[in-house]
Design a protein around this motif. Structure first.
Motif: not given
Length: 70
Positions: A10-12, A17-23, A29-34
């Motif tokens: 899920i982190e990956l 998703r962060a790379a694809l959804d720049q807005e 990225l916050g979710e990935a850190e979580r």
């Protein structure tokens, strides 16, 4: 499914998703850190200990003044 593997997956996905959804990359990225933190908690719970801090040599052999080998 292994909890650790699931957290890492899920982190990956969040990082992708962060790379694809720049807005909304800040959100993903916050979710990935979580999820990364949850994976670390899973690891420490398996070993029943607190996380280890890196030793001074983990930063490398150079001193503050730089490499003494010239």
């Amino acid at each position: 499914m292994n909890n650790l593997v699931g957290c890492r997956d899920i982190e990956l996905l969040c990082r992708q998703r962060a790379a694809l959804d720049q807005e909304h990359s800040w959100k993903w990225l916050g979710e990935a850190e979580r999820w990364r933190d949850l994976a670390h908690r899973e690891i420490t719970s398996r070993f029943g200990q607190t996380p280890l801090h890196p030793a001074p040599m983990a930063m490398g052999p150079n001193t503050i003044d730089g490499d003494l080998h010239k």
